[in-house]
Scaffold this active site. Sequence first.
Site, PDB file in Angstrom:
ATOM      1  N   ASP A 167      -3.871   7.991   7.752  1.00  0.00           N
ATOM      2  CA  ASP A 167      -4.695   7.073   8.534  1.00  0.00           C
ATOM      3  C   ASP A 167      -3.769   6.363   9.515  1.00  0.00           C
ATOM      4  OD1 ASP A 167      -3.432   4.993   7.154  1.00  0.00           O
ATOM      5  OD2 ASP A 167      -5.131   4.577   5.841  1.00  0.00           O
ATOM      6  N   HIS A 173      -0.765   4.815   7.258  1.00  0.00           N
ATOM      7  CA  HIS A 173      -0.147   5.423   6.076  1.00  0.00           C
ATOM      8  C   HIS A 173       0.121   6.918   6.242  1.00  0.00           C
ATOM      9  CE1 HIS A 173      -2.593   1.915   4.706  1.00  0.00           C
ATOM     10  NE2 HIS A 173      -1.448   1.647   4.075  1.00  0.00           N
ATOM     11  N   SER A 225       0.799  -1.223   0.000  1.00  0.00           N
ATOM     12  CA  SER A 225       0.000   0.000   0.000  1.00  0.00           C
ATOM     13  C   SER A 225       0.829   1.268   0.000  1.00  0.00           C
ATOM     14  CB  SER A 225      -0.943   0.019   1.209  1.00  0.00           C
ATOM     15  OG  SER A 225      -0.209  -0.057   2.420  1.00  0.00           O
TER      16      SER A 225
END
Length: 356
Positions: free
Chosen positions: A330, A333, A40
């Site tokens: 978040d 991240h 990610s």
Amino acid sequence: MEWKMLKLLTLWSLHILCLILLHMKKANAEVPAIIVFGDSSVDAGNNNYIPTVARSNFQPYGRDFYGGQATGRFCNGRIPTDFISEDFGIKKYVPAYLDPKYNISDFATGVSFASAATGYDNATSDVLSVIPLWRQLEYYKDYQKNLSAYLGETKAKDTISKSIHLMSLGTNDFLENYYTMPGRASQYTPQQYQIFLASIAENFIRKLYDLGARKISLGGLPPMGCLPLERTTNIMGQNGCVSNYNNIALEFNDRLKNLTTKLNQELPGMRLAFSNPYYIMLLIIKKPDLYGFESASVACCATGMFEMGYACSRGRMFSCTDASKYVFWDSFHPTEKTNSIVAKYVMDNVLAQFLE
């Protein structure tokens, strides 16, 4: 007075000359494309097109991206590979391979095969049914065939050899798999698991080499014990960074650094660089005010303590108004601003060698 003016003009001339030389250096660098593998941290939206809950193609994700578009990047805006692509003078963002909006003409100058929630270990990708690393390699082989059809075989091979191949993964292997699921922890000690993952990284790099890649960046782990999610659950440690996870990251990074040295010696023509985000991230987290941040322990999205993905969507009414004041977007991240700082650090200290 005249002497001071002459001195200022001389300094200004030197500054302009440096900028011109840097521009010429980039122009002659022959880095035609950025090719990305990983999780990610560098997924540009591939998970939008597979059946998984590990997605971020909805608001408030992407609210600071071009057009306020939620692309599937786990960020409020751009991710590190986007900034790196721009720094090399290629394009402002790297598209996802599975996104039907793009085709080989777009991918010829940059493409991401990355998948959020994946890792080196196939068991990691199985947790949330995402794209394993071996599948990313298969996509890359298909990409090479399409590139040959588009550019011609000779130019395609030249493009591959001059392009920078970026790898960024490993965090999920520990936090999502080893320390969360029962399987691997019963098979390996933490050190044995690191050796297992490093062997997968080595095999993957050797396969990239066999396919013509010559410029590769092997990304290290960040201080994963300092992610908001880990700090939130570290109640006994008064919500500080989890030192055990950070120590694991440091140990694994040492293994990857040693692997880089080994493969550069063994593979003729290889330029393998180790890109380590650990220390710059730790500095940002420990001294956020140096970079204009107001919060490093709590993220922007929702309560900022444990939300990511769909939990961010449900809690978007509580999200911060200005993500640039936060180190993390978040609970897992970084924000676009943090990504830009880390990307610049890696570019200046590691990837600049590919301009030589």
